[in-house]
Design a protein around this motif. Structure first.
Motif, PDB file in Angstrom:
ATOM      1  N   ALA A  90      -9.749   1.555  -7.806  1.00 21.65           N
ATOM      2  CA  ALA A  90      -9.302   2.086  -6.506  1.00 21.65           C
ATOM      3  C   ALA A  90     -10.456   2.027  -5.511  1.00 21.65           C
ATOM      4  CB  ALA A  90      -8.803   3.520  -6.663  1.00 21.65           C
ATOM      5  N   ARG A 117       2.910   6.129 -11.125  1.00 15.93           N
ATOM      6  CA  ARG A 117       2.365   6.600  -9.844  1.00 15.93           C
ATOM      7  C   ARG A 117       0.971   6.027  -9.593  1.00 15.93           C
ATOM      8  NH1 ARG A 117       0.396  12.209  -8.118  1.00 15.93           N
ATOM      9  NH2 ARG A 117       1.121  12.386  -5.970  1.00 15.93           N
ATOM     10  N   ILE A 118       0.161   5.951 -10.623  1.00  8.91           N
ATOM     11  CA  ILE A 118      -1.180   5.380 -10.481  1.00  8.91           C
ATOM     12  C   ILE A 118      -1.081   3.926 -10.017  1.00  8.91           C
ATOM     13  CG2 ILE A 118      -3.154   4.526 -11.841  1.00  8.91           C
ATOM     14  CD1 ILE A 118      -2.985   7.147 -13.456  1.00  8.91           C
ATOM     15  N   THR A 121       0.257   3.537  -6.484  1.00  9.76           N
ATOM     16  CA  THR A 121      -0.809   3.910  -5.545  1.00  9.76           C
ATOM     17  C   THR A 121      -1.832   2.788  -5.427  1.00  9.76           C
ATOM     18  OG1 THR A 121      -0.529   6.275  -5.997  1.00  9.76           O
ATOM     19  CG2 THR A 121      -2.666   5.577  -5.102  1.00  9.76           C
ATOM     20  N   LEU A 122      -2.272   2.257  -6.563  1.00 13.15           N
ATOM     21  CA  LEU A 122      -3.263   1.177  -6.522  1.00 13.15           C
ATOM     22  C   LEU A 122      -2.705  -0.045  -5.801  1.00 13.15           C
ATOM     23  CD1 LEU A 122      -6.085   0.171  -7.369  1.00 13.15           C
ATOM     24  CD2 LEU A 122      -5.059  -0.619  -9.517  1.00 13.15           C
ATOM     25  N   HIS A 124      -0.511  -0.048  -3.371  1.00 13.26           N
ATOM     26  CA  HIS A 124      -0.574   0.231  -1.931  1.00 13.26           C
ATOM     27  C   HIS A 124      -2.011   0.143  -1.410  1.00 13.26           C
ATOM     28  CE1 HIS A 124       3.468   1.236  -0.668  1.00 13.26           C
ATOM     29  NE2 HIS A 124       3.648   2.016  -1.724  1.00 13.26           N
ATOM     30  N   LEU A 125      -2.929   0.819  -2.090  1.00 12.45           N
ATOM     31  CA  LEU A 125      -4.307   0.880  -1.575  1.00 12.45           C
ATOM     32  C   LEU A 125      -4.950  -0.503  -1.523  1.00 12.45           C
ATOM     33  CD1 LEU A 125      -5.743   4.090  -3.306  1.00 12.45           C
ATOM     34  CD2 LEU A 125      -4.933   3.864  -0.949  1.00 12.45           C
ATOM     35  N   VAL A 213       5.982   7.762  -4.777  1.00 13.26           N
ATOM     36  CA  VAL A 213       5.340   6.673  -4.016  1.00 13.26           C
ATOM     37  C   VAL A 213       6.392   5.642  -3.597  1.00 13.26           C
ATOM     38  CG1 VAL A 213       3.527   4.928  -4.035  1.00 13.26           C
ATOM     39  CG2 VAL A 213       3.269   7.011  -5.404  1.00 13.26           C
ATOM     40  N   PRO A 214       6.521   5.387  -2.294  1.00 14.56           N
ATOM     41  CA  PRO A 214       7.457   4.352  -1.841  1.00 14.56           C
ATOM     42  C   PRO A 214       7.127   2.983  -2.440  1.00 14.56           C
ATOM     43  CG  PRO A 214       6.758   5.711   0.006  1.00 14.56           C
ATOM     44  CD  PRO A 214       5.886   6.086  -1.165  1.00 14.56           C
TER      45      PRO A 214
END
Lengths: 452, 452
Positions: A90, A117-118, A121-122, A124-125, A213-214
């Motif tokens: 990340a 979720r992890i 998130t990764l 997206h980021l 998370v979308p």
């Protein structure tokens, strides 16, 4: 070019890689606990237009050798010190633009809601650069850290992994691509017709959903696997889009390639949708003799005990009970014959001792070493790529970041000159780099997930 | 200055904060799924010399209002979309130098080995800037995502949290500060006398250890808590080094301050070792009337339904069954009387309806709003700081990053002019910023962890 070569870099968020000696090299980074080391490696590989940087992971100090933490800590063997790679990756998402970031997460010790979720998130980021190396963890020390006296049986682990992925896919699919409305004026944040609960109740897991998370840029991470048992290869053939493989011989790599691709076909998949990455350790020099000296220098740094600790983990057998100088012939350890044969082939000598095996194992867990000038190393890569053993390669470092510098500065230009490797990224996501189409989250993957 | 004021910024890795209207503000960031937004906020707060940036977290779409995901998603209420904050914070560790990075992790849904590893990793990657907001999760939707039909009872959750922290402390203490030798020449990686297993077997958890992560710069994250029940306040008084508090009135904040500090003394702690951070939403303008208009503009954006969804979660009561325009007097809902009284006090009106409460709640979960010129807002901060209600404040944004820009550009210079707030960081770790001494991992903390 019709087929495109792919390249990845292998790391553990740690002082070692496959090479247990990496940390002892005089030029190796000594601060592997801060972010700078990982930034330098990732930027170097991005400069070399690599597809992705891969982080293995291990959740315990290895104690299979003598049931003792002292020896692994003293020798600095694999897993004696390892950061959580999801946080490292990340971090890298914030300081790189194009390179894929693949991390390992076990399906044995976590809940799929957390893992889904992890990775969302990764993804997206990083703007769509996430990859997930799915491992089913087989090490008793890990089980003991997570409160289980013994790890699950082999088949149970794969059944759990199977359901784990099904749940994760459902969660990643719980938001449609266009569910996010974000209309500040009307106050409509999301279209409620495009988000749904998943209401999963299976053998291993229950979850309601939706994910918090979308929908992420790649829909989900690229799935990476390294199955080697028959069940493991089926699992990989069913789910994986990139496969990381260790096999020291070209014949072994060709057999693995054919085997996994045909298993994928049996599961109704296009074999081109699975990219197979054998691994090697490169030693590159201005001349062949420089490269050979670099190789010899590295290999001499390998500590036999350090290697035997990992060998004990990999074979689930405690090698601390034998005389280090006993000839290998005298050791009858079930399941190690093939491995010892490989060691004999890799080594010049016929009369190997356990110490020799430990040293070989510490040099890189029997990874092949590609040694020579840029041209010679490129020749080996080209031969394997065109000869049916690989869609790409994953490089493991003899010392980092030096090995990656050498490869990017010497070998990548040669591969580009030959038209084998990209000179610029043409897409922005890891799927783009790997030449994979849009990710499936619904029928295709769901069908493929049913045990045949 | 004898006492030093502390400042923190509050975020959720999401489109909203306490203000459910934040995302609707015309100047608010719309890409809260990429890293740029978080980078801009963190760099702004670092420019303002803030102690830390704090990420709350919520592990489920809130469904307590009508047992329905449609309404929260449509209104974009709190938790309708949230990234995993540990990855966001790890990203920020790579692009900031000084500001502390505090993230929320529940003790209810994870294993302490994993959580201890995450925070040790974050502490390394950030050079000693990690903080852990310990929450015990009380929301049924979260439990349902993680496969539990119902969440644990209140006391059970705190017992589990207690043991969770004890295990994490043991794991963080499993490597001595100087255990890492890293002698490339001799090949000694770690001193085996300075690393140990923890062999924990308790009511809730078992783990062998050691942690795979060597001793981190702060030894462990700064422990943050937000307990408000008597058991919660005892838990905070025992463990916390920073406390995040919501109380809309100065009297309430003073009472909380005295209560928690005296509980800490009862546990044998120095009350200065717990920094209490009430929260507020700032509205700052060049003139008071600009600030008041900004406040009114923001408050008008708040959607009553969005607020009632969160109110339903916070009170564990479904408010969807009532007429929105019923006078509050007609609602007899156990446990809400105090909250409704607060709402009446915050509002001008005496004849509130449920819609009014929803709107107030959506404006910031009853956080106080500090409104005015830089001088006026600084006056309120100074009064609270010197008047026994706060060691510092945590700011929640009415819109982000705008609220933080305004505060850093207008109010921080005024606080610095008054000698209340630092003009430069004097240390490098979050403990340094908070004026905390070296972290205890052994007897003191262990004693404090025994239930009185």
């Amino acid at each position: 070019m019709s087929r495109e070569l792919h390249l990845a870099g292998f790391l553990i968020a740690s002082h070692v890689t496959h090479s247990h000696a990496a940390w002892r090299h005089p030029a190796s980074e000594t601060d592997y606990l801060g972010p700078g080391y990982y930034q330098r490696v990732a930027r170097t590989l991005e400069r070399g237009k690599f597809d992705f940087l891969f982080f293995a992971d291990l959740l315990a100090t290895p104690v299979r050798y003598g049931n003792d933490i002292r020896v692994p800590l003293q020798s600095g063997t694999q897993a004696s010190a390892t950061l959580d790679p999801s946080l490292v990756a990340a971090g890298l998402a914030n300081v790189t633009d194009r390179i894929g970031l693949a991390i390992t997460k076990s399906t044995t010790y976590f809940h799929p809601y957390e893992v889904a979720r992890i990775f969302a998130t990764l993804d997206h980021l990083s703007g769509g650069r996430a990859g997930w190396n799915v491992v089913t963890s087989l090490n008793q020390a890990e089980a003991q850290n997570f409160g289980a006296q013994d790890h699950l049986g082999h088949d149970e682990r794969y059944e759990r992994a199977q359901e784990f992925l099904e749940v994760a896919y459902k969660l990643w699919g719980s938001w449609d691509t266009d569910a996010l409305v974000r209309d500040k004026v009307s106050g409509v944040f999301a279209d409620p017709d495009k988000v749904r609960t998943v209401d999963h109740e299976g053998t291993w897991f229950k979850t309601r959903g939706p994910l918090t998370v979308p929908h992420s840029p790649q829909s989900r991470p690229v799935i990476i696997q390294a199955g080697s048992s028959p069940v493991g290869k089926d699992f990989a053939a069913r789910w994986a889009e990139a496969i990381f493989e260790i096999d020291p011989t070209p014949e072994g790599r060709r057999a693995y390639y054919d085997d996994v691709k045909s298993r994928a076909v049996n599961f109704g998949r296009n074999p081109d949708d699975i990219k197979i990455f054998p691994s090697f350790v490169p030693f590159v020099g201005e001349t062949e003799s420089i490269a050979r000296e670099k190789q010899a220098f590295h290999n001499e740094l390998a500590d036999p005990i350090s290697g035997l600790i990992t060998l004990s983990v990999h074979t689930d057998h405690d090698f601390s009970r034998y005389d280090l100088d006993a000839p290998l012939e005298d050791l009858v350890v079930p399941g190690t014959q093939g491995l010892f044969d490989v060691a004999r082939r890799l080594s010049a000598s016929e009369n190997l001792t356990l110490r020799d095996i430990g040293k070989l194992y510490a040099q890189g867990v029997l990874l092949p070493q590609f040694v020579g000038t840029a041209e010679q190393v490129a020749d080996q890569i080209e031969a394997g790529f065109t000869g049916g053993e690989a869609d790409g390669y994953i490089l493991s470092a003899a010392q980092a970041p030096g090995t990656f510098h050498d490869f990017v500065d010497f070998v990548v230009p040669e591969l580009q000159r030959r038209g084998l490797f990209r000179t610029e990224y043409t897409g922005s996501t890891l799927r783009d780099h790997l030449g994979l189409g849009p990710a499936s989250l619904t029928p295709a993957a769901r069908r493929a997930s049913v045990v045949a």
